[in-house]
Motif scaffolding. Structure first.
Motif, PDB file in Angstrom:
ATOM      1  N   ALA A 117      48.156 -22.983   7.443  1.00 43.85           N
ATOM      2  CA  ALA A 117      48.672 -23.902   6.424  1.00 43.85           C
ATOM      3  C   ALA A 117      48.348 -23.431   5.009  1.00 43.85           C
ATOM      4  CB  ALA A 117      48.099 -25.300   6.646  1.00 43.85           C
ATOM      5  N   GLY A 118      47.609 -22.319   4.898  1.00 43.80           N
ATOM      6  CA  GLY A 118      47.230 -21.810   3.588  1.00 43.80           C
ATOM      7  C   GLY A 118      45.989 -22.468   3.016  1.00 43.80           C
ATOM      8  N   ALA A 119      45.265 -23.214   3.861  1.00 45.75           N
ATOM      9  CA  ALA A 119      44.037 -23.867   3.418  1.00 45.75           C
ATOM     10  C   ALA A 119      42.851 -22.913   3.587  1.00 45.75           C
ATOM     11  CB  ALA A 119      43.809 -25.147   4.215  1.00 45.75           C
ATOM     12  N   HIS A 120      41.688 -23.370   3.135  1.00 43.09           N
ATOM     13  CA  HIS A 120      40.472 -22.564   3.210  1.00 43.09           C
ATOM     14  C   HIS A 120      39.521 -23.216   4.217  1.00 43.09           C
ATOM     15  CE1 HIS A 120      41.887 -20.456  -0.352  1.00 43.09           C
ATOM     16  NE2 HIS A 120      42.005 -21.623  -0.975  1.00 43.09           N
ATOM     17  N   PRO A 121      39.433 -22.680   5.446  1.00 46.42           N
ATOM     18  CA  PRO A 121      38.567 -23.293   6.447  1.00 46.42           C
ATOM     19  C   PRO A 121      37.119 -22.822   6.340  1.00 46.42           C
ATOM     20  CG  PRO A 121      39.947 -21.605   7.462  1.00 46.42           C
ATOM     21  CD  PRO A 121      40.307 -21.634   6.013  1.00 46.42           C
ATOM     22  N   TYR A 122      36.209 -23.781   6.338  1.00 50.76           N
ATOM     23  CA  TYR A 122      34.779 -23.529   6.405  1.00 50.76           C
ATOM     24  C   TYR A 122      34.260 -24.237   7.654  1.00 50.76           C
ATOM     25  CZ  TYR A 122      35.975 -23.156   1.421  1.00 50.76           C
ATOM     26  OH  TYR A 122      36.594 -22.863   0.227  1.00 50.76           O
ATOM     27  N   ILE A 123      33.239 -23.666   8.282  1.00 49.61           N
ATOM     28  CA  ILE A 123      32.788 -24.266   9.546  1.00 49.61           C
ATOM     29  C   ILE A 123      31.277 -24.385   9.621  1.00 49.61           C
ATOM     30  CG2 ILE A 123      34.807 -23.327  10.745  1.00 49.61           C
ATOM     31  CD1 ILE A 123      31.434 -21.930  11.728  1.00 49.61           C
ATOM     32  N   THR A 124      30.837 -25.311  10.477  1.00 52.42           N
ATOM     33  CA  THR A 124      29.447 -25.324  10.909  1.00 52.42           C
ATOM     34  C   THR A 124      29.416 -24.972  12.390  1.00 52.42           C
ATOM     35  OG1 THR A 124      29.444 -27.679  11.516  1.00 52.42           O
ATOM     36  CG2 THR A 124      28.835 -27.131   9.253  1.00 52.42           C
ATOM     37  N   ALA A 125      28.407 -24.202  12.762  1.00 57.38           N
ATOM     38  CA  ALA A 125      28.185 -23.808  14.155  1.00 57.38           C
ATOM     39  C   ALA A 125      26.835 -23.117  14.209  1.00 57.38           C
ATOM     40  CB  ALA A 125      29.288 -22.870  14.652  1.00 57.38           C
ATOM     41  N   SER A 126      26.311 -22.921  15.405  1.00 56.21           N
ATOM     42  CA  SER A 126      25.078 -22.142  15.520  1.00 56.21           C
ATOM     43  C   SER A 126      25.376 -20.686  15.181  1.00 56.21           C
ATOM     44  CB  SER A 126      24.498 -22.261  16.929  1.00 56.21           C
ATOM     45  OG  SER A 126      25.408 -21.786  17.895  1.00 56.21           O
ATOM     46  N   ALA A 127      24.404 -19.995  14.637  1.00 57.22           N
ATOM     47  CA  ALA A 127      24.610 -18.650  14.108  1.00 57.22           C
ATOM     48  C   ALA A 127      25.237 -17.670  15.098  1.00 57.22           C
ATOM     49  CB  ALA A 127      23.284 -18.106  13.577  1.00 57.22           C
ATOM     50  N   PRO A 128      24.868 -17.682  16.395  1.00 52.61           N
ATOM     51  CA  PRO A 128      25.476 -16.705  17.316  1.00 52.61           C
ATOM     52  C   PRO A 128      26.984 -16.867  17.483  1.00 52.61           C
ATOM     53  CG  PRO A 128      23.446 -17.608  18.254  1.00 52.61           C
ATOM     54  CD  PRO A 128      23.773 -18.436  17.042  1.00 52.61           C
ATOM     55  N   LYS A 129      27.528 -18.007  17.072  1.00 53.29           N
ATOM     56  CA  LYS A 129      28.959 -18.255  17.245  1.00 53.29           C
ATOM     57  C   LYS A 129      29.764 -18.010  15.967  1.00 53.29           C
ATOM     58  CE  LYS A 129      28.010 -21.683  20.854  1.00 53.29           C
ATOM     59  NZ  LYS A 129      28.190 -23.070  21.328  1.00 53.29           N
ATOM     60  N   HIS A 130      29.107 -17.557  14.909  1.00 54.60           N
ATOM     61  CA  HIS A 130      29.801 -17.387  13.630  1.00 54.60           C
ATOM     62  C   HIS A 130      30.852 -16.281  13.669  1.00 54.60           C
ATOM     63  CE1 HIS A 130      26.669 -19.577  10.877  1.00 54.60           C
ATOM     64  NE2 HIS A 130      27.124 -20.322  11.853  1.00 54.60           N
ATOM     65  N   ASP A 131      30.568 -15.188  14.382  1.00 56.57           N
ATOM     66  CA  ASP A 131      31.529 -14.078  14.411  1.00 56.57           C
ATOM     67  C   ASP A 131      32.870 -14.525  14.984  1.00 56.57           C
ATOM     68  OD1 ASP A 131      29.756 -12.324  13.272  1.00 56.57           O
ATOM     69  OD2 ASP A 131      29.157 -11.370  15.161  1.00 56.57           O
ATOM     70  N   VAL A 132      32.834 -15.333  16.038  1.00 58.04           N
ATOM     71  CA  VAL A 132      34.080 -15.846  16.621  1.00 58.04           C
ATOM     72  C   VAL A 132      34.879 -16.605  15.573  1.00 58.04           C
ATOM     73  CG1 VAL A 132      35.034 -17.495  18.281  1.00 58.04           C
ATOM     74  CG2 VAL A 132      33.189 -15.966  18.972  1.00 58.04           C
ATOM     75  N   CYS A 133      34.199 -17.445  14.805  1.00 55.86           N
ATOM     76  CA  CYS A 133      34.875 -18.270  13.798  1.00 55.86           C
ATOM     77  C   CYS A 133      35.423 -17.419  12.652  1.00 55.86           C
ATOM     78  CB  CYS A 133      33.917 -19.332  13.269  1.00 55.86           C
ATOM     79  SG  CYS A 133      33.332 -20.481  14.542  1.00 55.86           S
ATOM     80  N   ARG A 134      34.660 -16.436  12.222  1.00 52.22           N
ATOM     81  CA  ARG A 134      35.140 -15.558  11.148  1.00 52.22           C
ATOM     82  C   ARG A 134      36.363 -14.766  11.596  1.00 52.22           C
ATOM     83  NH1 ARG A 134      29.464 -15.140   9.494  1.00 52.22           N
ATOM     84  NH2 ARG A 134      29.089 -13.618  11.146  1.00 52.22           N
TER      85      ARG A 134
END
Length: 327
Positions: free
Chosen positions: A163-180
Motif C-alpha cells: 500500500a506504500g505505507a511504512h511498516p514497523y514491527i515488534t517481535a522477539s529478536a530472533p524473528k526480526h530477519d523474517v520481518c525485514r
C-alpha cells in the motif's frame, strides 16, 4: 471420513485422528477434499475450551484449507469437480472433507502449491480487513504491527508495504530477519526495548497512523502514546490480557484516536463473502508474480497435529504452521 477429534478439552495430546460423518453439500455449497490446512491461535483456544465455534459451524478445528472440489451442491455453477480451491472457514479444516459456501471459495493461483494456498486465507483476510477496511491504510502512513512474525503479522507487513505505507514491527529478536525480508522498515525487540520510545525515534516524534495489536491490555497505554493525530488502534486479540486499568479518555481525545476492535470467525456470511471477493479481485493476483507470499514456518503431517500445536503455543514459529492432510 477422518478428522482430528478432541477427546477432551485441554492439552495437545487430547487430539487424535478418528472417524466422523462425511458432510454433504447443501444448496450453494461445495464439498472439497482437503489437501492442506493451517494452524491459527483460535484452534489452540478452541482445543482448550475457550473459543467455541459459531452457531451452525463445524465443531472440528481448522479455519482455512486448500483442496480439490469433489461435489457441487444445488445452484452451484461456478465450481466444477477437480477445481483447485482454497477458503476461509468457520471450522472443519482439520478433516479429509469440508463443505464451504460457493462464494467463499477462491481459485488457487497458478504456481501456488496446496501447502502455500492453505497458509493464506485466515491471516491475509484478517490483515486485509484490519489495514484496509478498518485502518484505512494510505501511502506514507506509518504502521506499527505487533507480533510481526505471526501469521497475521507477516501478512500485514506485506500488505502495508504494497500500500506504500511504512511498516514497523515488534517481535522477539530472533524473528526480526523474517520481518525485514518481508519489508519491515524497523524492527523492535519487545523483550528488551520500549516500543513507544523506539517509535518516537524512528518517526521523529510523528507517531504512527495505525497500530495493529494482538496483545491487548499490556500494550494499550503505549499504543495510545505512539499514535499520530487521528490515529487508529486495530485490536484483533487480547493474548496478554483484556482488562485495562486507569484509561484516560483525555489521552485518547488529545490524539483524536479511534479504537477499533474486530473478529472474523463469527461475522455474517455476507460480510465474509464481500471480504473474500474484494481480496480475490484486488490482492490475489499479486501472489502469482511473487509480490506477496505466504510465510510458512513449518509443515507437519496432520497425524502430528499435537506437535504442531505445541510449536505454536511455545511461540516457536515465525509464520504459518501447515498441516498436510493425507488421505
Amino acid at each position: 471420513m477422518r478428522a482430528v477429534r478432541v477427546s477432551e478439552e485441554g492439552e495437545p495430546e487430547h487430539m487424535t485422528i478418528g472417524e466422523v460423518p462425511t458432510p454433504s453439500p447443501g444448496p450453494n455449497e461445495v464439498r472439497v477434499k482437503v489437501h492442506a490446512t493451517a494452524l491459527n491461535r483460535a484452534d489452540t483456544f478452541q482445543r482448550r475450551g475457550h473459543y467455541p465455534p459459531p452457531e451452525g459451524a463445524s465443531s472440528i478445528l481448522g479455519l482455512e484449507m486448500a483442496g480439490v472440489v469433489e461435489e457441487a451442491g444445488e445452484g452451484v455453477i461456478d465450481w466444477q469437480e477437480g477445481d483447485r480451491v482454497f477458503s476461509l472457514l468457520a471450522g472443519g479444516g482439520y478433516a479429509e472433507q469440508v463443505v464451504v459456501h460457493k462464494d467463499l471459495l477462491m481459485a488457487i493461483p497458478p504456481g501456488l502449491s496446496m501447502r502455500d494456498a492453505a497458509a493464506i486465507p485466515e491471516v491475509f483476510l484478517t490483515a486485509y480487513q484490519a489495514l484496509h477496511w478498518l485502518g484505512g491504510v494510505r501511502r506514507d502512513h506509518n504502521v506499527l504491527i505487533h507480533a510481526g512474525a505471526s501469521g497475521v503479522g507477516t501478512a500485514a507487513i506485506q500488505l502495508a508495504r504494497e500500500a506504500g505505507a511504512h511498516p514497523y514491527i515488534t517481535a522477539s529478536a530472533p524473528k526480526h530477519d523474517v520481518c525485514r525480508d518481508l519489508g519491515a522498515e524497523a524492527t523492535i525487540d519487545y523483550e528488551s526495548e520500549n516500543f513507544a520510545d523506539r517509535i518516537a525515534e524512528i518517526t521523529d516524534g510523528d507517531g504512527v497512523s495505525i497500530v495493529v495489536d494482538f496483545i491487548g491490555a499490556p500494550y494499550f497505554h503505549q499504543n495510545v502514546e505512539v499514535l499520530a493525530p487521528d490515529g487508529r488502534i486495530i485490536q484483533l486479540a487480547t493474548l496478554g490480557g483484556s482488562t485495562v486499568t486507569e484509561v484516560s479518555l483525555r489521552a485518547l481525545m488529545a490524539k483524536r484516536a479511534q479504537l477499533l476492535t474486530s473478529t472474523l470467525r463469527d461475522r455474517s456470511l455476507d460480510y465474509k463473502v464481500q471480504l473474500t471477493q474484494e481480496f480475490a479481485s484486488d490482492v490475489l493476483p499479486t501472489f502469482i508474480d511473487g509480490q506477496l507470499r505466504p510465510v510458512i514456518d513449518s509443515t507437519y503431517d496432520w497425524t502430528d497435529v499435537a506437535d504442531a500445536h505445541r510449536r505454536m503455543e511455545n511461540n516457536d514459529n515465525a509464520g504459518k504452521i501447515v498441516l498436510e492432510v493425507v488421505s
